[in-house]
Design a protein around this motif. Sequence first.
Motif, PDB file in Angstrom:
ATOM      1  N   ARG A 114       0.884  -1.162   0.000  1.00 23.79           N
ATOM      2  CA  ARG A 114       0.000   0.000   0.000  1.00 23.79           C
ATOM      3  C   ARG A 114       0.918   1.206   0.000  1.00 23.79           C
ATOM      4  NH1 ARG A 114      -2.458   3.264   3.892  1.00 23.79           N
ATOM      5  NH2 ARG A 114      -1.622   1.996   5.577  1.00 23.79           N
ATOM      6  N   MET A 115       0.635   2.165  -0.875  1.00 23.26           N
ATOM      7  CA  MET A 115       1.566   3.263  -1.115  1.00 23.26           C
ATOM      8  C   MET A 115       1.001   4.607  -0.670  1.00 23.26           C
ATOM      9  SD  MET A 115       3.909   1.451  -2.599  1.00 23.26           S
ATOM     10  CE  MET A 115       5.023   2.683  -3.261  1.00 23.26           C
ATOM     11  N   SER A 116       1.893   5.573  -0.563  1.00 24.68           N
ATOM     12  CA  SER A 116       1.476   6.975  -0.441  1.00 24.68           C
ATOM     13  C   SER A 116       1.656   7.594  -1.821  1.00 24.68           C
ATOM     14  CB  SER A 116       2.338   7.706   0.588  1.00 24.68           C
ATOM     15  OG  SER A 116       3.674   7.792   0.125  1.00 24.68           O
ATOM     16  N   GLY A 117       1.087   8.753  -2.027  1.00 25.45           N
ATOM     17  CA  GLY A 117       1.270   9.426  -3.312  1.00 25.45           C
ATOM     18  C   GLY A 117       0.167   9.101  -4.304  1.00 25.45           C
ATOM     19  N   ASP A 118       0.515   9.195  -5.595  1.00 16.41           N
ATOM     20  CA  ASP A 118      -0.467   9.048  -6.675  1.00 16.41           C
ATOM     21  C   ASP A 118      -0.988   7.627  -6.858  1.00 16.41           C
ATOM     22  OD1 ASP A 118      -0.223  11.730  -7.219  1.00 16.41           O
ATOM     23  OD2 ASP A 118       1.252  11.436  -8.815  1.00 16.41           O
ATOM     24  N   VAL A 119      -0.183   6.649  -6.511  1.00 13.85           N
ATOM     25  CA  VAL A 119      -0.562   5.246  -6.689  1.00 13.85           C
ATOM     26  C   VAL A 119      -0.994   4.694  -5.339  1.00 13.85           C
ATOM     27  CG1 VAL A 119       0.340   2.956  -7.261  1.00 13.85           C
ATOM     28  CG2 VAL A 119       1.000   4.935  -8.638  1.00 13.85           C
ATOM     29  N   ASP A 120      -2.073   3.912  -5.321  1.00 10.55           N
ATOM     30  CA  ASP A 120      -2.571   3.357  -4.065  1.00 10.55           C
ATOM     31  C   ASP A 120      -1.869   2.066  -3.658  1.00 10.55           C
ATOM     32  OD1 ASP A 120      -4.613   5.357  -3.562  1.00 10.55           O
ATOM     33  OD2 ASP A 120      -5.664   4.493  -5.284  1.00 10.55           O
ATOM     34  N   TYR A 121      -1.603   1.192  -4.650  1.00 11.68           N
ATOM     35  CA  TYR A 121      -0.983  -0.107  -4.376  1.00 11.68           C
ATOM     36  C   TYR A 121       0.003  -0.439  -5.486  1.00 11.68           C
ATOM     37  CZ  TYR A 121      -4.921  -0.356  -1.245  1.00 11.68           C
ATOM     38  OH  TYR A 121      -5.834  -0.049  -0.265  1.00 11.68           O
ATOM     39  N   VAL A 122       1.054  -1.158  -5.110  1.00  7.69           N
ATOM     40  CA  VAL A 122       2.008  -1.657  -6.101  1.00  7.69           C
ATOM     41  C   VAL A 122       2.191  -3.149  -5.865  1.00  7.69           C
ATOM     42  CG1 VAL A 122       4.417  -1.627  -6.878  1.00  7.69           C
ATOM     43  CG2 VAL A 122       3.247   0.519  -6.401  1.00  7.69           C
ATOM     44  N   LEU A 123       2.139  -3.893  -6.951  1.00  7.71           N
ATOM     45  CA  LEU A 123       2.370  -5.339  -6.912  1.00  7.71           C
ATOM     46  C   LEU A 123       3.640  -5.628  -7.711  1.00  7.71           C
ATOM     47  CD1 LEU A 123      -1.170  -6.545  -8.085  1.00  7.71           C
ATOM     48  CD2 LEU A 123      -0.476  -5.982  -5.771  1.00  7.71           C
ATOM     49  N   ARG A 124       4.425  -6.585  -7.239  1.00  4.78           N
ATOM     50  CA  ARG A 124       5.510  -7.117  -8.068  1.00  4.78           C
ATOM     51  C   ARG A 124       5.060  -8.503  -8.479  1.00  4.78           C
ATOM     52  NH1 ARG A 124      10.711  -9.900  -8.002  1.00  4.78           N
ATOM     53  NH2 ARG A 124      10.588 -10.269  -5.763  1.00  4.78           N
ATOM     54  N   VAL A 125       4.976  -8.692  -9.780  1.00  4.78           N
ATOM     55  CA  VAL A 125       4.452  -9.933 -10.355  1.00  4.78           C
ATOM     56  C   VAL A 125       5.561 -10.583 -11.166  1.00  4.78           C
ATOM     57  CG1 VAL A 125       2.721 -10.855 -11.964  1.00  4.78           C
ATOM     58  CG2 VAL A 125       2.133  -8.931 -10.467  1.00  4.78           C
ATOM     59  N   VAL A 126       5.714 -11.900 -11.035  1.00  2.00           N
ATOM     60  CA  VAL A 126       6.693 -12.630 -11.846  1.00  2.00           C
ATOM     61  C   VAL A 126       5.961 -13.695 -12.661  1.00  2.00           C
ATOM     62  CG1 VAL A 126       8.692 -12.182 -10.376  1.00  2.00           C
ATOM     63  CG2 VAL A 126       7.290 -14.193  -9.946  1.00  2.00           C
ATOM     64  N   VAL A 127       6.298 -13.738 -13.951  1.00  2.00           N
ATOM     65  CA  VAL A 127       5.659 -14.656 -14.897  1.00  2.00           C
ATOM     66  C   VAL A 127       6.680 -15.092 -15.944  1.00  2.00           C
ATOM     67  CG1 VAL A 127       3.291 -13.747 -14.647  1.00  2.00           C
ATOM     68  CG2 VAL A 127       4.866 -12.656 -16.250  1.00  2.00           C
ATOM     69  N   PRO A 128       6.357 -16.121 -16.735  1.00  2.00           N
ATOM     70  CA  PRO A 128       7.286 -16.564 -17.776  1.00  2.00           C
ATOM     71  C   PRO A 128       7.387 -15.601 -18.957  1.00  2.00           C
ATOM     72  CG  PRO A 128       5.709 -18.294 -17.260  1.00  2.00           C
ATOM     73  CD  PRO A 128       5.257 -17.065 -16.547  1.00  2.00           C
ATOM     74  N   ASP A 129       6.271 -14.941 -19.304  1.00  2.00           N
ATOM     75  CA  ASP A 129       6.270 -14.100 -20.500  1.00  2.00           C
ATOM     76  C   ASP A 129       5.077 -13.145 -20.464  1.00  2.00           C
ATOM     77  OD1 ASP A 129       3.997 -15.653 -21.316  1.00  2.00           O
ATOM     78  OD2 ASP A 129       5.344 -17.111 -22.241  1.00  2.00           O
TER      79      ASP A 129
END
Length: 163
Positions: A103-118
């Motif tokens: 959960r973030m401060s500023g313009d963005v509410d949430y950030v996710l780091r996602v890992v996938v093959p492609d």
Amino acid sequence: MKGISVLDKIDRKILALLQKDSTTPVAEIGKKVGLSTTPCWRRIQKMEEDGVIKRRVAILDPAKVNAGVTVFVSVRTNQHHDKWLKEFAAVVEAHDEVVEFYRMSGDVDYVLRVVVPDIAHYDRFYQKLIAEMSMSDVSSSFAMEQIKYTTALPLEFVGKDDD
């Protein structure tokens, strides 16, 4: 400070060694920090009991487990209440592709780091996510190159009561 264990210089050295390689034998750690095996083991156990050491894990090579694409997903919402966050957190938790969630401060509410093959796998993940939750805006940024990555936390901020 409440909730923070008092860690001395030896504890910090032990933690630094464990962050580099948690499979290092206790006897070897003890030798490096100037303790015999039993007192070193007791310190490690105490730090585990106190929650300083949360768990010990294996760090995998993403490319070798077909998860070599990293995507940072910025989420904005107009729903800023606890019920929405709990529902969103449950949706995110159900997706193994999400390895970090903030959960973030500023313009963005949430950030996710996602890992996938492609990118195709990411698109399938994205389609599922937006079908499961109502969000104002979702923006994705693909990492082109990993410049620095570590799981080791800096230890210089720990209270130094014996220095």
